[in-house]
Scaffold this active site. Structure first.
Site, mmCIF file in Angstrom:
data_model
loop_
_atom_site.group_PDB
_atom_site.id
_atom_site.type_symbol
_atom_site.label_atom_id
_atom_site.label_comp_id
_atom_site.label_asym_id
_atom_site.label_seq_id
_atom_site.Cartn_x
_atom_site.Cartn_y
_atom_site.Cartn_z
ATOM 1 N N ASP A 245 21.841 73.221 -87.603
ATOM 2 C CA ASP A 245 21.306 72.599 -88.818
ATOM 3 C C ASP A 245 21.898 71.209 -89.067
ATOM 4 O O ASP A 245 22.537 70.963 -90.098
ATOM 5 C CB ASP A 245 21.534 73.529 -90.020
ATOM 6 C CG ASP A 245 20.722 74.804 -89.890
ATOM 7 O OD1 ASP A 245 19.701 74.785 -89.174
ATOM 8 O OD2 ASP A 245 21.114 75.828 -90.485
ATOM 9 N N LEU A 268 16.168 75.505 -84.930
ATOM 10 C CA LEU A 268 16.101 74.220 -85.651
ATOM 11 C C LEU A 268 15.406 74.383 -86.987
ATOM 12 O O LEU A 268 14.639 75.326 -87.196
ATOM 13 C CB LEU A 268 15.274 73.213 -84.845
ATOM 14 C CG LEU A 268 15.761 72.776 -83.473
ATOM 15 C CD1 LEU A 268 14.771 71.757 -82.912
ATOM 16 C CD2 LEU A 268 17.147 72.160 -83.548
ATOM 17 N N ASP A 298 12.594 77.367 -87.126
ATOM 18 C CA ASP A 298 12.654 78.307 -88.258
ATOM 19 C C ASP A 298 11.798 77.768 -89.413
ATOM 20 O O ASP A 298 12.288 77.476 -90.493
ATOM 21 C CB ASP A 298 14.130 78.449 -88.678
ATOM 22 C CG ASP A 298 14.369 79.577 -89.666
ATOM 23 O OD1 ASP A 298 13.413 80.291 -89.996
ATOM 24 O OD2 ASP A 298 15.529 79.712 -90.111
ATOM 25 N N LYS A 300 9.336 79.126 -91.184
ATOM 26 C CA LYS A 300 8.979 80.057 -92.268
ATOM 27 C C LYS A 300 7.600 79.747 -92.842
ATOM 28 O O LYS A 300 7.446 79.420 -94.019
ATOM 29 C CB LYS A 300 10.029 80.044 -93.381
ATOM 30 C CG LYS A 300 11.415 80.407 -92.910
ATOM 31 C CD LYS A 300 12.396 80.528 -94.046
ATOM 32 C CE LYS A 300 13.773 80.898 -93.572
ATOM 33 N NZ LYS A 300 14.453 79.806 -92.848
ATOM 34 N N ASP A 303 1.254 80.399 -95.774
ATOM 35 C CA ASP A 303 0.163 79.688 -96.451
ATOM 36 C C ASP A 303 -1.169 80.316 -96.057
ATOM 37 O O ASP A 303 -1.190 81.409 -95.495
ATOM 38 C CB ASP A 303 0.222 78.193 -96.058
ATOM 39 C CG ASP A 303 -0.237 77.309 -97.213
ATOM 40 O OD1 ASP A 303 -1.395 77.471 -97.648
ATOM 41 O OD2 ASP A 303 0.553 76.458 -97.664
ATOM 42 N N THR A 307 -4.274 76.381 -93.171
ATOM 43 C CA THR A 307 -3.166 75.436 -93.382
ATOM 44 C C THR A 307 -2.059 75.687 -92.358
ATOM 45 O O THR A 307 -1.521 74.744 -91.770
ATOM 46 C CB THR A 307 -2.624 75.554 -94.827
ATOM 47 O OG1 THR A 307 -3.698 75.241 -95.707
ATOM 48 C CG2 THR A 307 -1.469 74.612 -95.084
ATOM 49 N N GLN A 420 24.021 81.948 -99.824
ATOM 50 C CA GLN A 420 24.061 82.575 -98.498
ATOM 51 C C GLN A 420 25.089 83.708 -98.509
ATOM 52 O O GLN A 420 26.167 83.570 -99.093
ATOM 53 C CB GLN A 420 24.436 81.545 -97.422
ATOM 54 C CG GLN A 420 24.602 82.097 -96.020
ATOM 55 C CD GLN A 420 23.314 82.647 -95.402
ATOM 56 O OE1 GLN A 420 22.680 83.541 -95.959
ATOM 57 N NE2 GLN A 420 22.914 82.116 -94.270
HETATM 58 P P1 5BU Z 1 24.583 79.712 -91.476
HETATM 59 O O1 5BU Z 1 25.209 78.377 -91.447
HETATM 60 O O2 5BU Z 1 25.188 80.690 -90.455
HETATM 61 O O3 5BU Z 1 24.509 80.316 -92.855
HETATM 62 O O4 5BU Z 1 23.071 79.446 -90.981
HETATM 63 C C1 5BU Z 1 22.088 80.432 -91.013
HETATM 64 C C2 5BU Z 1 20.764 79.857 -90.582
HETATM 65 O O5 5BU Z 1 19.769 80.880 -90.659
HETATM 66 C C3 5BU Z 1 20.247 78.723 -91.427
HETATM 67 O O6 5BU Z 1 19.540 77.849 -90.576
HETATM 68 C C4 5BU Z 1 19.287 79.365 -92.395
HETATM 69 O O7 5BU Z 1 18.237 78.507 -92.783
HETATM 70 C C5 5BU Z 1 18.741 80.513 -91.570
HETATM 71 N N1 5BU Z 1 18.364 81.693 -92.370
HETATM 72 C C6 5BU Z 1 19.263 82.363 -93.149
HETATM 73 O O8 5BU Z 1 20.435 82.005 -93.236
HETATM 74 N N2 5BU Z 1 18.858 83.436 -93.861
HETATM 75 C C7 5BU Z 1 17.604 83.913 -93.820
HETATM 76 O O9 5BU Z 1 17.300 84.925 -94.439
HETATM 77 C C8 5BU Z 1 16.688 83.207 -92.981
HETATM 78 C C9 5BU Z 1 17.097 82.123 -92.272
HETATM 79 BR BR1 5BU Z 1 14.959 83.816 -92.879
#
Ligand code: 5BU
Length: 469
Positions: A245, A268, A298, A300, A303, A307, A420
């Protein structure tokens, strides 16, 4: 003492009737989350006192007390305090630095360790702990638990010479619920029968083969993306997907080069890249080819069909021209899948398949809903040619023909403070039964990303092998 404990637990809404899916994948008509215990030290103490009571009444012998990680640790601590007994701590993962011990605390081989557990279902977690203690030379024959769900745990443990005594049983709880007119005696019989029905946590319910090893799944898979990923997992011995990221192509290419040998996929978010260009994806494709990994966008998608068709093939990113896999939300329903089907095998398209998002890793996600997950699984099952698997937190389907990818993994932190939620590899793979770990900042945010790549690769594969053997 147990009657009072049941009443207190009931008052706190710990017993939930409904349709639940347990960690094993088994359905259950009642859910009891004793983890809520720890928010009330009063009830926790009450449970600990009840445990001490049965230890004394049954004259259980011990030199040390060990809680089954993690839920039973606070209660085991209280039990040790009340009995003034020495405690040992079982680690779920060996530390990657220092001593690598699995048991913390001073002990002598040949002495007796008593196990403390909160809830017993099949007895599997207890047995894992016993195995480790026995390997260290400790004598381990007794377990005390707060609740026995009466799902065969006692018998399973007996086979391993482990004697289980519990403060309360599922029958006790249901009797209490009958006494306050919450359920009928007939319902109790039904629940006990359902819980006692043997469960094979495999997919046998759908007549699907039950072998979860990647090698077996590789040999039978019909899905192009899964074939490719499993081939890489087996060849490179890695189930690690790196979430790169970064916002500049320079940083992404740099990490892709370093990560190449250690990953099965590079993920990505094209829309966060400031200087995205066709030459960037070309260089990335060369790296992916020479290092044997898959390029994963990624995106996601969510739509209307039309689209999404435009979003994957047109615009600044022309995703289908370079990404071999993408993520798709199931929210639009049938429209979620259709546009992607036509890109698999189409000239000029690199797309091999997609993952449906069954559950996000974020705090408060609405995707926790069981019906949402069921609907997502059904959609995948009806479109196996293009849907290779899921993004999920726990394996969402008992179907080994899918791969289960999971973000929310970090060995050193549990949250980023922005929603997260991270958990360990052991939890993600062994307990929650996912196949591929998606790791970002634990690697990209570290001073030594290569060391981290190796660490996550090794731990990921080790967990996968441990899970399936
Ligand atoms: P991290 O830095 O380990 O938290 O990154 C996790 C990656 O997975 C990040 O690119 C998120 O956009 C992606 N992700 C996520 O964390 N959780 C989800 O439920 C989904 C994608 Br779907």
């Amino acid at each position: 003492m147990s009657a009072e404990l049941i009443a207190q637990l009931h008052q706190r809404g710990v017993f939930k009737l409904g349709e639940y899916v347990l960690k094993s994948g088994q359905k259950s008509p009642i859910y009891i989350d004793l983890r809520e215990l720890i928010t009330s030290i009063k009830i926790l103490r009450m449970a600990a006192l009840a445990l001490c009571d049965i230890i004394k009444k049954n004259n259980v012998q011990y030199d040390y007390i060990v809680g089954v990680p993690y839920a039973a640790l606070p209660i085991a601590t209280l039990v040790c305090d009340i009995l003034d007994a020495p405690m040992l701590l079982r680690r779920k993962e060996a530390k990657s630095y220092g001593t690598k011990k699995l048991i913390e605390g001073k002990f002598e081989a040949g002495k007796r360790a008593l196990i403390v557990e909160d809830v017993v279902t099949s007895g599997q977690s207890i047995y894992e702990t016993v195995e480790i203690l026995r390997k260290e030379g400790l004598v381990c024959t007794d377990v005390v638990s707060v609740l026995d769900r009466q799902q065969g745990g006692v018998d399973q443990l007996k086979k391993q010479d482990i004697n289980l005594i519990s403060v309360i049983t599922m029958s006790d709880i249901l009797d209490y619920m009958i006494s306050i007119n919450e359920i009928t005696a007939q319902r109790k019989t039904e629940i006990i029968d359902q819980l006692a029905t043997p469960f094979i946590a495999t997919g046998a319910e759908n007549g699907i083969p039950t072998d979860w090893r990647i090698q077996s799944r590789y040999e039978t898979t019909q899905n192009a993306l899964n074939r490719r990923i499993m081939e890489i997992i087996l060849k490179k011995e890695t189930n690690l997907c790196l979430a790169a990221d970064y916002t500049s192509t320079e940083e992404i290419l740099k990490i892709a080069d370093l990560a190449g040998p250690h990953i099965c996929a590079l993920k990505l978010h094209a829309d966060i890249i400031k200087d995205f260009s066709p030459s960037f994806v070309k260089t990335l494709a060369t790296l992916a080819e020479s290092n044997d990994f898959v390029v994963f966008e990624d995106r996601k998608f969510a739509d209307t069909g039309k689209t999404m068709e435009l979003q994957i093939s047109e615009g600044a990113h022309t995703i289908s021209s370079w990404a071999q896999m993408v993520t798709v939300h199931s929210t639009p329903g049938a429209a979620s899948i259709k546009p992607f089907k036509q890109f698999v095998g189409k000239e000029g398209s690199k797309l091999l398949g997609c993952l449906l998002i069954a559950e996000l890793s974020t705090e408060g996600t609405l995707t926790k809903d069981d019906n949402y997950k069921k609907g997502t699984v059904k959609m995948a099952q009806d479109n196996k040619d293009v849907v290779a698997g899921f993004i999920c937190q726990k394996r969402v389907a008992s179907d080994p023909t899918f791969l289960y990818w999971t973000p929310g993994v970090n060995l050193d932190a549990s949250t980023d403070g922005s929603g997260q939620q991270w958990r360990t590899i052991h939890q993600a793979i062994v307990e929650e039964k996912n196949d591929v770990i998606i790791v970002g900042r634990a690697i990209t945010g570290h001073a030594d990303p290569v060391a981290q790549l190796k660490r996550y690769k090794e731990a990921g594969m080790e967990a996968l092998v441990a899970r399936d053997n």
